[in-house]
Design a protein around this motif. Structure first.
Motif, PDB file in Angstrom:
ATOM      1  N   LEU A  97      34.320  30.836  31.066  1.00 52.23           N
ATOM      2  CA  LEU A  97      33.568  32.100  31.048  1.00 52.23           C
ATOM      3  C   LEU A  97      34.482  33.229  31.513  1.00 52.23           C
ATOM      4  O   LEU A  97      34.574  33.483  32.700  1.00 52.23           O
ATOM      5  N   ASP A  98      35.142  33.883  30.592  1.00 51.03           N
ATOM      6  CA  ASP A  98      36.096  34.912  30.988  1.00 51.03           C
ATOM      7  C   ASP A  98      35.591  36.289  30.550  1.00 51.03           C
ATOM      8  O   ASP A  98      35.096  36.430  29.439  1.00 51.03           O
ATOM      9  N   GLY A  99      35.711  37.271  31.430  1.00 52.06           N
ATOM     10  CA  GLY A  99      35.441  38.650  31.024  1.00 52.06           C
ATOM     11  C   GLY A  99      34.142  39.243  31.545  1.00 52.06           C
ATOM     12  O   GLY A  99      33.742  40.316  31.095  1.00 52.06           O
ATOM     13  N   ASN A 100      33.509  38.578  32.509  1.00 52.55           N
ATOM     14  CA  ASN A 100      32.253  39.141  33.051  1.00 52.55           C
ATOM     15  C   ASN A 100      32.493  40.469  33.771  1.00 52.55           C
ATOM     16  O   ASN A 100      31.741  41.419  33.589  1.00 52.55           O
ATOM     17  N   ARG A 101      33.553  40.507  34.582  1.00 52.19           N
ATOM     18  CA  ARG A 101      33.814  41.749  35.323  1.00 52.19           C
ATOM     19  C   ARG A 101      34.265  42.867  34.383  1.00 52.19           C
ATOM     20  O   ARG A 101      33.881  44.014  34.536  1.00 52.19           O
ATOM     21  N   ARG A 102      35.077  42.480  33.357  1.00 50.03           N
ATOM     22  CA  ARG A 102      35.523  43.500  32.396  1.00 50.03           C
ATOM     23  C   ARG A 102      34.352  44.060  31.611  1.00 50.03           C
ATOM     24  O   ARG A 102      34.311  45.224  31.250  1.00 50.03           O
ATOM     25  N   HIS A 112      28.315  39.385  35.777  1.00 47.56           N
ATOM     26  CA  HIS A 112      28.060  37.945  35.942  1.00 47.56           C
ATOM     27  C   HIS A 112      26.637  37.604  35.492  1.00 47.56           C
ATOM     28  O   HIS A 112      26.406  36.569  34.876  1.00 47.56           O
ATOM     29  N   ALA A 156      32.059  27.433  35.643  1.00 51.81           N
ATOM     30  CA  ALA A 156      31.329  28.521  36.297  1.00 51.81           C
ATOM     31  C   ALA A 156      32.074  29.060  37.509  1.00 51.81           C
ATOM     32  O   ALA A 156      31.990  30.244  37.814  1.00 51.81           O
ATOM     33  N   ARG A 182      38.745  34.734  45.809  1.00 48.83           N
ATOM     34  CA  ARG A 182      38.378  36.114  45.449  1.00 48.83           C
ATOM     35  C   ARG A 182      37.786  36.835  46.660  1.00 48.83           C
ATOM     36  O   ARG A 182      37.497  36.216  47.682  1.00 48.83           O
ATOM     37  N   MET A 214      24.099  32.054  41.626  1.00 51.61           N
ATOM     38  CA  MET A 214      23.938  30.654  41.242  1.00 51.61           C
ATOM     39  C   MET A 214      22.695  30.058  41.888  1.00 51.61           C
ATOM     40  O   MET A 214      21.899  29.394  41.236  1.00 51.61           O
TER      41      MET A 214
HETATM   42  C1  FPP Z   1      23.626  28.651  37.453  1.00 52.83           C
HETATM   43  C2  FPP Z   1      24.782  29.133  36.696  1.00 52.83           C
HETATM   44  C3  FPP Z   1      25.236  28.339  35.558  1.00 52.83           C
HETATM   45  C4  FPP Z   1      25.356  30.308  37.028  1.00 52.83           C
HETATM   46  C5  FPP Z   1      26.528  30.863  36.360  1.00 52.83           C
HETATM   47  C6  FPP Z   1      26.850  32.188  36.952  1.00 52.83           C
HETATM   48  C7  FPP Z   1      28.078  32.762  36.282  1.00 52.83           C
HETATM   49  C8  FPP Z   1      27.922  33.441  34.970  1.00 52.83           C
HETATM   50  C9  FPP Z   1      29.256  32.638  36.910  1.00 52.83           C
HETATM   51  C10 FPP Z   1      30.530  33.134  36.350  1.00 52.83           C
HETATM   52  C11 FPP Z   1      31.504  33.392  37.472  1.00 52.83           C
HETATM   53  C12 FPP Z   1      32.869  33.798  37.038  1.00 52.83           C
HETATM   54  C13 FPP Z   1      33.901  33.664  38.096  1.00 52.83           C
HETATM   55  C14 FPP Z   1      33.146  34.252  35.780  1.00 52.83           C
HETATM   56  C15 FPP Z   1      34.472  34.674  35.263  1.00 52.83           C
HETATM   57  O1  FPP Z   1      34.479  36.058  34.884  1.00 52.83           O
HETATM   58  P1  FPP Z   1      35.547  36.975  35.585  1.00 52.83           P
HETATM   59  O2  FPP Z   1      34.959  37.396  36.892  1.00 52.83           O
HETATM   60  O3  FPP Z   1      36.834  36.232  35.695  1.00 52.83           O
HETATM   61  O4  FPP Z   1      35.682  38.230  34.667  1.00 52.83           O
HETATM   62  P2  FPP Z   1      37.063  38.987  34.307  1.00 52.83           P
HETATM   63  O5  FPP Z   1      37.837  38.026  33.465  1.00 52.83           O
HETATM   64  O6  FPP Z   1      36.605  40.201  33.554  1.00 52.83           O
HETATM   65  O7  FPP Z   1      37.746  39.331  35.601  1.00 52.83           O
END
Ligand code: FPP
Length: 293
Positions: A45-50, A63, A89, A97, A109
Protein backbone atom coordinates in the motif's frame (compact mmCIF):
# COMPACT_ATOMS: atom_id res chain seq x y z
CA UNK A 1 -14.02 15.63 -8.38
CA UNK A 2 -12.49 15.49 -4.87
CA UNK A 3 -12.02 12.36 -2.78
CA UNK A 4 -14.82 10.72 -0.78
CA UNK A 5 -12.94 10.49 2.50
CA UNK A 6 -15.78 8.93 4.51
CA UNK A 7 -16.95 6.49 1.83
CA UNK A 8 -20.45 7.97 1.85
CA UNK A 9 -22.42 6.46 -1.02
CA UNK A 10 -25.87 6.85 0.48
CA UNK A 11 -27.78 9.00 -2.04
CA UNK A 12 -30.39 7.37 -4.34
CA UNK A 13 -28.33 8.32 -7.41
CA UNK A 14 -25.18 6.75 -6.05
CA UNK A 15 -27.06 3.60 -5.02
CA UNK A 16 -28.56 3.27 -8.53
CA UNK A 17 -25.17 3.89 -10.10
CA UNK A 18 -23.67 1.35 -7.72
CA UNK A 19 -26.18 -1.33 -8.81
CA UNK A 20 -25.54 -0.64 -12.49
CA UNK A 21 -21.83 -0.77 -11.87
CA UNK A 22 -22.26 -4.04 -10.02
CA UNK A 23 -23.98 -5.66 -13.04
CA UNK A 24 -21.33 -4.44 -15.45
CA UNK A 25 -18.56 -5.63 -13.15
CA UNK A 26 -20.03 -9.09 -12.82
CA UNK A 27 -20.35 -9.33 -16.60
CA UNK A 28 -16.72 -8.25 -16.99
CA UNK A 29 -15.58 -10.80 -14.40
CA UNK A 30 -17.49 -13.56 -16.24
CA UNK A 31 -15.48 -12.76 -19.36
CA UNK A 32 -12.20 -12.61 -17.40
CA UNK A 33 -12.96 -15.98 -15.81
CA UNK A 34 -12.70 -17.67 -19.20
CA UNK A 35 -8.92 -17.45 -18.65
CA UNK A 36 -6.96 -18.44 -15.54
CA UNK A 37 -7.94 -16.34 -12.52
CA UNK A 38 -5.11 -15.57 -10.09
CA UNK A 39 -5.39 -17.33 -6.75
CA UNK A 40 -3.36 -14.89 -4.65
CA UNK A 41 -2.96 -11.11 -4.99
CA UNK A 42 -0.61 -9.16 -2.71
CA UNK A 43 -0.52 -5.37 -2.28
CA UNK A 44 2.14 -2.96 -1.05
CA UNK A 45 0.00 0.00 0.00
CA UNK A 46 2.11 2.89 -1.22
CA UNK A 47 1.11 6.53 -1.59
CA UNK A 48 -1.43 7.20 1.16
CA UNK A 49 0.41 10.26 2.45
CA UNK A 50 1.07 11.55 -1.08
CA UNK A 51 -2.66 11.19 -1.80
CA UNK A 52 -3.43 13.35 1.25
CA UNK A 53 -0.90 15.93 0.07
CA UNK A 54 -2.31 15.90 -3.47
CA UNK A 55 -5.82 16.69 -2.21
CA UNK A 56 -4.62 18.99 0.60
CA UNK A 57 -6.05 16.68 3.28
CA UNK A 58 -4.63 15.87 6.67
CA UNK A 59 -1.97 13.15 6.43
CA UNK A 60 -4.06 10.61 8.35
CA UNK A 61 -7.00 11.04 5.97
CA UNK A 62 -4.81 9.54 3.24
CA UNK A 63 -4.53 6.32 5.29
CA UNK A 64 -8.32 6.35 5.81
CA UNK A 65 -8.89 6.64 2.03
CA UNK A 66 -6.39 3.79 1.62
CA UNK A 67 -8.55 1.66 3.87
CA UNK A 68 -11.68 2.33 1.75
CA UNK A 69 -9.76 1.50 -1.43
CA UNK A 70 -8.72 -1.76 0.19
CA UNK A 71 -12.34 -2.65 1.00
CA UNK A 72 -13.37 -2.10 -2.65
CA UNK A 73 -10.48 -4.20 -3.94
CA UNK A 74 -11.38 -6.94 -1.47
CA UNK A 75 -14.97 -6.93 -2.72
CA UNK A 76 -13.84 -7.14 -6.38
CA UNK A 77 -11.43 -9.98 -5.57
CA UNK A 78 -14.24 -11.84 -3.84
CA UNK A 79 -16.54 -11.39 -6.87
CA UNK A 80 -13.82 -12.45 -9.29
CA UNK A 81 -13.02 -15.58 -7.28
CA UNK A 82 -9.52 -14.62 -6.10
CA UNK A 83 -9.06 -16.72 -2.98
CA UNK A 84 -6.18 -14.97 -1.15
CA UNK A 85 -5.56 -11.22 -0.74
CA UNK A 86 -2.49 -10.12 1.23
CA UNK A 87 -1.71 -6.53 2.19
CA UNK A 88 1.40 -4.92 3.65
CA UNK A 89 -0.34 -2.69 6.16
CA UNK A 90 2.57 -1.90 8.47
CA UNK A 91 6.17 -3.06 8.37
CA UNK A 92 8.52 -3.46 11.32
CA UNK A 93 10.46 -0.51 9.84
CA UNK A 94 7.31 1.64 9.87
CA UNK A 95 7.58 1.75 13.67
CA UNK A 96 10.49 4.17 13.08
CA UNK A 97 8.12 6.79 11.60
CA UNK A 98 7.13 9.87 13.62
CA UNK A 99 5.40 8.74 16.86
CA UNK A 100 2.20 10.64 16.04
CA UNK A 101 1.93 8.92 12.63
CA UNK A 102 2.52 5.48 14.17
CA UNK A 103 -0.11 6.33 16.78
CA UNK A 104 -2.57 7.45 14.07
CA UNK A 105 -2.17 4.26 12.02
CA UNK A 106 -2.49 2.05 15.13
CA UNK A 107 -5.65 3.94 16.18
CA UNK A 108 -7.05 3.59 12.66
CA UNK A 109 -6.28 -0.11 12.62
CA UNK A 110 -7.89 -0.61 16.00
CA UNK A 111 -11.03 1.27 14.90
CA UNK A 112 -11.28 -0.52 11.54
CA UNK A 113 -10.66 -3.99 12.95
CA UNK A 114 -13.39 -3.38 15.52
CA UNK A 115 -15.63 -2.36 12.60
CA UNK A 116 -14.78 -5.58 10.79
CA UNK A 117 -16.07 -7.53 13.77
CA UNK A 118 -19.60 -6.14 13.34
CA UNK A 119 -22.30 -8.42 12.00
CA UNK A 120 -22.91 -6.27 8.88
CA UNK A 121 -19.21 -5.84 8.03
CA UNK A 122 -17.81 -6.81 4.63
CA UNK A 123 -16.05 -9.77 6.33
CA UNK A 124 -19.36 -11.37 7.20
CA UNK A 125 -21.26 -10.23 4.09
CA UNK A 126 -18.62 -11.74 1.81
CA UNK A 127 -17.43 -14.62 3.97
CA UNK A 128 -13.88 -13.27 4.42
CA UNK A 129 -11.51 -15.01 6.82
CA UNK A 130 -8.89 -12.69 8.30
CA UNK A 131 -5.36 -13.51 9.40
CA UNK A 132 -2.93 -11.03 10.94
CA UNK A 133 0.56 -11.92 9.79
CA UNK A 134 3.82 -10.85 11.40
CA UNK A 135 5.51 -10.45 14.74
CA UNK A 136 2.27 -9.52 16.52
CA UNK A 137 4.10 -9.15 19.85
CA UNK A 138 5.38 -5.80 18.55
CA UNK A 139 1.84 -4.37 18.28
CA UNK A 140 0.28 -2.30 21.04
CA UNK A 141 -1.66 -4.65 23.33
CA UNK A 142 -5.13 -3.27 22.41
CA UNK A 143 -4.46 -3.74 18.66
CA UNK A 144 -3.15 -7.27 19.21
CA UNK A 145 -6.17 -8.22 21.28
CA UNK A 146 -8.68 -6.95 18.70
CA UNK A 147 -6.67 -8.57 15.88
CA UNK A 148 -6.83 -11.92 17.68
CA UNK A 149 -10.58 -11.45 18.18
CA UNK A 150 -11.04 -10.78 14.45
CA UNK A 151 -9.09 -13.94 13.52
CA UNK A 152 -11.24 -16.00 15.88
CA UNK A 153 -14.52 -14.36 14.80
CA UNK A 154 -13.90 -15.03 11.09
CA UNK A 155 -12.34 -18.51 11.33
CA UNK A 156 -15.42 -20.20 9.81
CA UNK A 157 -15.70 -17.81 6.84
CA UNK A 158 -14.90 -19.75 3.69
CA UNK A 159 -14.87 -17.49 0.60
CA UNK A 160 -11.86 -15.17 0.58
CA UNK A 161 -8.83 -15.08 2.87
CA UNK A 162 -7.48 -11.64 3.80
CA UNK A 163 -3.94 -11.68 5.20
CA UNK A 164 -3.01 -8.40 6.87
CA UNK A 165 0.76 -8.10 7.35
CA UNK A 166 1.47 -5.90 10.36
CA UNK A 167 4.75 -5.67 12.24
CA UNK A 168 6.02 -7.74 9.32
CA UNK A 169 9.17 -7.94 7.24
CA UNK A 170 10.12 -10.89 5.10
CA UNK A 171 13.58 -11.28 6.61
CA UNK A 172 12.04 -11.36 10.10
CA UNK A 173 9.65 -14.07 8.90
CA UNK A 174 12.52 -16.17 7.48
CA UNK A 175 14.60 -15.85 10.67
CA UNK A 176 11.54 -16.73 12.76
CA UNK A 177 10.85 -19.83 10.62
CA UNK A 178 14.51 -20.96 10.80
CA UNK A 179 14.51 -20.57 14.60
CA UNK A 180 11.23 -22.46 14.98
CA UNK A 181 12.42 -25.21 12.68
CA UNK A 182 15.75 -25.61 14.57
CA UNK A 183 13.88 -25.69 17.88
CA UNK A 184 11.55 -28.38 16.52
CA UNK A 185 14.52 -30.47 15.26
CA UNK A 186 16.28 -30.05 18.59
CA UNK A 187 13.17 -31.17 20.51
CA UNK A 188 12.86 -34.24 18.26
CA UNK A 189 16.50 -35.22 18.75
CA UNK A 190 16.11 -34.85 22.52
CA UNK A 191 12.95 -37.00 22.42
CA UNK A 192 14.81 -39.66 20.38
CA UNK A 193 17.70 -39.65 22.85
CA UNK A 194 15.30 -39.99 25.77
CA UNK A 195 13.52 -42.95 24.17
CA UNK A 196 16.94 -44.49 23.34
CA UNK A 197 17.95 -44.45 27.00
CA UNK A 198 14.50 -45.76 28.05
CA UNK A 199 14.80 -48.62 25.52
CA UNK A 200 17.98 -49.79 27.22
CA UNK A 201 20.46 -48.16 24.90
CA UNK A 202 19.24 -48.89 21.35
CA UNK A 203 21.48 -46.82 19.06
CA UNK A 204 19.83 -44.13 16.88
CA UNK A 205 20.65 -45.08 13.30
CA UNK A 206 22.95 -42.79 11.28
CA UNK A 207 20.15 -42.28 8.75
CA UNK A 208 17.85 -41.08 11.48
CA UNK A 209 20.46 -38.67 12.77
CA UNK A 210 21.20 -37.39 9.23
CA UNK A 211 17.52 -36.77 8.67
CA UNK A 212 17.53 -34.46 11.66
CA UNK A 213 20.64 -32.47 10.80
CA UNK A 214 19.37 -30.22 8.05
CA UNK A 215 16.41 -27.89 7.71
CA UNK A 216 14.69 -28.51 4.40
CA UNK A 217 12.43 -26.27 2.35
CA UNK A 218 9.19 -27.94 3.35
CA UNK A 219 10.10 -27.71 7.03
CA UNK A 220 10.91 -24.04 6.78
CA UNK A 221 7.74 -23.14 4.89
CA UNK A 222 5.70 -24.86 7.58
CA UNK A 223 6.86 -22.25 10.08
CA UNK A 224 6.27 -19.15 7.96
CA UNK A 225 3.66 -16.73 9.22
CA UNK A 226 2.41 -16.88 5.60
CA UNK A 227 2.29 -20.69 5.71
CA UNK A 228 -1.52 -20.58 5.42
CA UNK A 229 -1.40 -19.19 1.84
CA UNK A 230 0.10 -20.37 -1.47
CA UNK A 231 2.73 -18.34 -3.37
CA UNK A 232 1.65 -14.97 -4.79
CA UNK A 233 0.40 -14.67 -8.39
CA UNK A 234 0.39 -10.87 -8.75
CA UNK A 235 2.23 -8.40 -6.54
CA UNK A 236 0.90 -4.82 -6.75
CA UNK A 237 2.99 -1.89 -5.67
CA UNK A 238 1.17 1.38 -6.23
CA UNK A 239 2.71 4.82 -6.97
CA UNK A 240 4.83 3.41 -9.79
CA UNK A 241 7.45 2.12 -7.32
CA UNK A 242 9.11 -1.20 -8.10
CA UNK A 243 10.93 -1.91 -4.81
CA UNK A 244 9.91 -4.95 -2.76
CA UNK A 245 10.65 -3.29 0.62
CA UNK A 246 11.21 -6.60 2.41
CA UNK A 247 7.71 -7.92 1.60
CA UNK A 248 7.06 -11.62 0.87
CA UNK A 249 10.54 -12.19 -0.61
CA UNK A 250 10.10 -15.96 -0.34
CA UNK A 251 6.55 -16.12 -1.71
CA UNK A 252 7.01 -13.92 -4.82
CA UNK A 253 9.69 -15.83 -6.75
CA UNK A 254 7.36 -16.65 -9.65
CA UNK A 255 4.78 -13.88 -9.64
CA UNK A 256 3.91 -10.97 -11.89
CA UNK A 257 4.95 -7.57 -10.53
CA UNK A 258 2.48 -4.81 -11.37
CA UNK A 259 3.19 -1.21 -10.41
CA UNK A 260 0.54 1.22 -11.66
CA UNK A 261 1.22 4.97 -11.25
CA UNK A 262 -1.95 5.33 -9.15
CA UNK A 263 -1.49 6.10 -5.46
CA UNK A 264 -3.00 3.37 -3.26
CA UNK A 265 -6.29 5.19 -2.51
CA UNK A 266 -6.73 5.64 -6.30
CA UNK A 267 -6.39 1.93 -7.03
CA UNK A 268 -9.57 0.67 -8.64
CA UNK A 269 -11.33 -1.81 -10.86
CA UNK A 270 -9.44 -0.85 -14.03
CA UNK A 271 -6.09 -1.62 -12.40
CA UNK A 272 -7.35 -4.98 -11.18
CA UNK A 273 -8.71 -5.92 -14.62
CA UNK A 274 -5.52 -4.82 -16.39
CA UNK A 275 -3.33 -6.80 -13.98
CA UNK A 276 -5.43 -9.95 -14.48
CA UNK A 277 -5.22 -9.59 -18.28
CA UNK A 278 -1.44 -9.30 -17.97
CA UNK A 279 -1.36 -12.30 -15.66
CA UNK A 280 -3.29 -14.32 -18.22
CA UNK A 281 -0.80 -13.29 -20.92
CA UNK A 282 2.24 -14.53 -18.94
CA UNK A 283 0.46 -17.45 -17.23
CA UNK A 284 2.01 -20.24 -19.36
CA UNK A 285 5.49 -18.87 -18.60
CA UNK A 286 4.79 -18.56 -14.83
CA UNK A 287 3.42 -22.12 -14.76
CA UNK A 288 6.53 -23.47 -16.51
CA UNK A 289 8.79 -21.66 -14.02
CA UNK A 290 6.78 -23.04 -11.10
CA UNK A 291 7.12 -26.60 -12.30
CA UNK A 292 10.91 -26.17 -12.53
CA UNK A 293 11.25 -24.96 -8.92
C1 FPP B 1 -7.41 -2.78 9.44
C2 FPP B 1 -6.56 -2.38 8.32
C3 FPP B 1 -6.35 -3.34 7.24
C4 FPP B 1 -6.04 -1.13 8.29
C5 FPP B 1 -5.16 -0.64 7.23
C6 FPP B 1 -4.82 0.78 7.49
C7 FPP B 1 -3.89 1.29 6.42
C8 FPP B 1 -4.47 1.72 5.11
C9 FPP B 1 -2.58 1.35 6.69
C10 FPP B 1 -1.56 1.80 5.72
C11 FPP B 1 -0.35 2.31 6.46
C12 FPP B 1 0.79 2.71 5.60
C13 FPP B 1 2.08 2.82 6.32
C14 FPP B 1 0.67 2.94 4.26
C15 FPP B 1 1.75 3.33 3.32
O1 FPP B 1 1.51 4.63 2.74
P1 FPP B 1 2.63 5.71 2.96
O2 FPP B 1 2.38 6.33 4.29
O3 FPP B 1 3.97 5.07 2.81
O4 FPP B 1 2.38 6.79 1.85
P2 FPP B 1 3.52 7.54 1.00
O5 FPP B 1 4.13 6.49 0.13
O6 FPP B 1 2.76 8.57 0.23
O7 FPP B 1 4.50 8.15 1.97
Amino acid sequence: MGPDTENNGDSVASKLFGTLNGFMRKFLFRILSVGPVPNHLAFILDGNRRYAKKWKLQEGTGHKCGFWALMSILKYCNELGVKYVTIYAFSIDNFKRRPNEVQYVMDLMHEKIEGLLKEESIMNQYGVRVYFIGNLKLLPERVRVVAEKAMKATENNKNTVLLICVAYTSTDEIVHAAQESCQHEWDEIQAMKASESNDGGEIISNENQEEHRFINLVDLEKYFYMGVAPDVDILFRTSGETRLSNFLLWQTSTCLLYSPRALFPELGLRHLVWSVLNFQRVYPYLERRRKQV
